[in-house]
Design a protein around this motif. Structure first.
Motif, mmCIF file in Angstrom:
data_model
loop_
_atom_site.group_PDB
_atom_site.id
_atom_site.type_symbol
_atom_site.label_atom_id
_atom_site.label_comp_id
_atom_site.label_asym_id
_atom_site.label_seq_id
_atom_site.Cartn_x
_atom_site.Cartn_y
_atom_site.Cartn_z
ATOM 1 N N LEU A 35 -28.249 52.291 52.852
ATOM 2 C CA LEU A 35 -29.490 51.818 53.483
ATOM 3 C C LEU A 35 -29.218 50.859 54.639
ATOM 4 O O LEU A 35 -30.033 50.736 55.549
ATOM 5 C CB LEU A 35 -30.387 51.118 52.457
ATOM 6 C CG LEU A 35 -31.139 52.008 51.479
ATOM 7 C CD1 LEU A 35 -31.913 51.156 50.480
ATOM 8 C CD2 LEU A 35 -32.080 52.950 52.216
ATOM 9 N N TYR A 37 -27.493 51.207 57.080
ATOM 10 C CA TYR A 37 -27.366 51.931 58.348
ATOM 11 C C TYR A 37 -28.698 52.491 58.861
ATOM 12 O O TYR A 37 -28.754 53.007 59.972
ATOM 13 C CB TYR A 37 -26.359 53.073 58.203
ATOM 14 C CG TYR A 37 -25.003 52.589 57.785
ATOM 15 C CD1 TYR A 37 -24.212 51.823 58.650
ATOM 16 C CD2 TYR A 37 -24.515 52.862 56.518
ATOM 17 C CE1 TYR A 37 -22.965 51.353 58.256
ATOM 18 C CE2 TYR A 37 -23.264 52.397 56.121
ATOM 19 C CZ TYR A 37 -22.499 51.648 56.995
ATOM 20 O OH TYR A 37 -21.279 51.179 56.605
ATOM 21 N N GLU A 38 -29.747 52.407 58.064
ATOM 22 C CA GLU A 38 -31.054 52.931 58.476
ATOM 23 C C GLU A 38 -31.678 52.039 59.550
ATOM 24 O O GLU A 38 -31.534 50.815 59.515
ATOM 25 C CB GLU A 38 -31.998 53.033 57.269
ATOM 26 C CG GLU A 38 -31.551 54.017 56.209
ATOM 27 C CD GLU A 38 -31.590 55.463 56.662
ATOM 28 O OE1 GLU A 38 -32.239 55.772 57.681
ATOM 29 O OE2 GLU A 38 -30.956 56.294 55.989
ATOM 30 N N GLN A 39 -32.390 52.663 60.479
ATOM 31 C CA GLN A 39 -33.028 51.932 61.573
ATOM 32 C C GLN A 39 -34.452 51.491 61.234
ATOM 33 O O GLN A 39 -35.035 50.679 61.943
ATOM 34 C CB GLN A 39 -33.050 52.795 62.842
ATOM 35 C CG GLN A 39 -31.657 53.106 63.367
ATOM 36 C CD GLN A 39 -30.880 51.849 63.701
ATOM 37 O OE1 GLN A 39 -31.353 51.001 64.441
ATOM 38 N NE2 GLN A 39 -29.682 51.731 63.145
ATOM 39 N N LYS A 40 -34.995 52.044 60.159
ATOM 40 C CA LYS A 40 -36.323 51.661 59.667
ATOM 41 C C LYS A 40 -36.176 51.190 58.229
ATOM 42 O O LYS A 40 -35.247 51.578 57.528
ATOM 43 C CB LYS A 40 -37.277 52.863 59.704
ATOM 44 C CG LYS A 40 -37.567 53.372 61.088
ATOM 45 C CD LYS A 40 -38.516 54.547 61.026
ATOM 46 C CE LYS A 40 -38.832 55.049 62.429
ATOM 47 N NZ LYS A 40 -39.769 56.175 62.402
ATOM 48 N N HIS A 42 -36.652 51.209 54.424
ATOM 49 C CA HIS A 42 -36.857 52.199 53.360
ATOM 50 C C HIS A 42 -36.984 51.435 52.045
ATOM 51 O O HIS A 42 -36.152 50.572 51.757
ATOM 52 C CB HIS A 42 -35.655 53.138 53.248
ATOM 53 C CG HIS A 42 -35.508 54.099 54.376
ATOM 54 N ND1 HIS A 42 -35.276 53.705 55.683
ATOM 55 C CD2 HIS A 42 -35.542 55.442 54.398
ATOM 56 C CE1 HIS A 42 -35.187 54.777 56.459
ATOM 57 N NE2 HIS A 42 -35.339 55.843 55.705
ATOM 58 N N ILE A 62 -41.364 54.485 53.838
ATOM 59 C CA ILE A 62 -40.523 54.318 55.018
ATOM 60 C C ILE A 62 -41.412 53.652 56.058
ATOM 61 O O ILE A 62 -42.504 54.142 56.353
ATOM 62 C CB ILE A 62 -39.975 55.658 55.549
ATOM 63 C CG1 ILE A 62 -39.109 56.334 54.490
ATOM 64 C CG2 ILE A 62 -39.182 55.431 56.840
ATOM 65 C CD1 ILE A 62 -38.614 57.716 54.870
ATOM 66 N N ASN A 92 -34.232 47.850 52.561
ATOM 67 C CA ASN A 92 -33.305 47.361 53.568
ATOM 68 C C ASN A 92 -34.024 46.538 54.625
ATOM 69 O O ASN A 92 -35.235 46.661 54.803
ATOM 70 C CB ASN A 92 -32.567 48.535 54.227
ATOM 71 C CG ASN A 92 -33.501 49.459 54.971
ATOM 72 O OD1 ASN A 92 -34.573 49.807 54.474
ATOM 73 N ND2 ASN A 92 -33.112 49.878 56.164
ATOM 74 N N PRO A 94 -33.258 46.243 58.474
ATOM 75 C CA PRO A 94 -32.448 46.637 59.631
ATOM 76 C C PRO A 94 -32.162 45.479 60.588
ATOM 77 O O PRO A 94 -31.190 45.517 61.332
ATOM 78 C CB PRO A 94 -33.299 47.707 60.324
ATOM 79 C CG PRO A 94 -34.192 48.226 59.263
ATOM 80 C CD PRO A 94 -34.464 47.071 58.353
#
Length: 144
Positions: A35, A37-40, A42, A62, A92, A94
């Motif tokens: 997670l 590495y996610e840009q939004k 979650h 999301i 997460n 970001p």
């Protein structure tokens, strides 16, 4: 075995190996490390038995780069359908800041109150960021 419950299909499978047991915060952070590495944002709900055996997880929302909405009804409904004894929330940040926001704390408090009404314990709300992770329980945030 498949059984139709209205519009919901429940599928039960025989497992040949022991299901995973969540024994520590480390177990949660390893499972959801990607997670970071996610840009939004979650948000996941992790469903466990009373003895902390992993039943499954579900993505609850999301959002955008700095917020995600929690559908508490979805968490409660899924906990009831899976006969979960406990839930861990994981999401997460970001932005890189792993601490809980006021919104995180309020949503977690509400989720804990509602889950408690159906005898499901909210064990923790873990926040994953690129640099580290944050446990609301470990940090003694208000809901815990």
């Amino acid at each position: 075995m498949k059984q139709e419950l209205g519009n919901l299909t429940v599928k039960a499978e025989v497992q040949e190996q022991e299901p995973d047991t969540v024994q520590s915060l480390h177990d949660v952070t390893i499972r959801y490390e990607s997670l970071k590495y996610e840009q939004k944002e979650h948000l996941y709900a992790v469903f466990l038995t009373n003895s902390n055996r992993f039943i499954g997880d579900k993505i609850i929302g999301i959002g955008s780069r700095d917020t995600v909405e929690m559908d508490i009804q979805d968490v409660v409904r899924t906990a009831a359908l899976t006969n979960a004894g406990a839930v861990i929330l994981v999401h997460n940040h970001p932005s890189g800041k792993a601490g809980a926001t006021d919104k995180d704390i309020k949503a977690t408090r509400k989720a804990g109150e509602v889950l408690n009404k159906i005898n499901v314990e909210l064990l923790d709300h873990v926040i994953i960021s690129r640099e580290n992770h944050y446990s609301m329980r470990k940090e003694n945030d208000e809901p815990f």
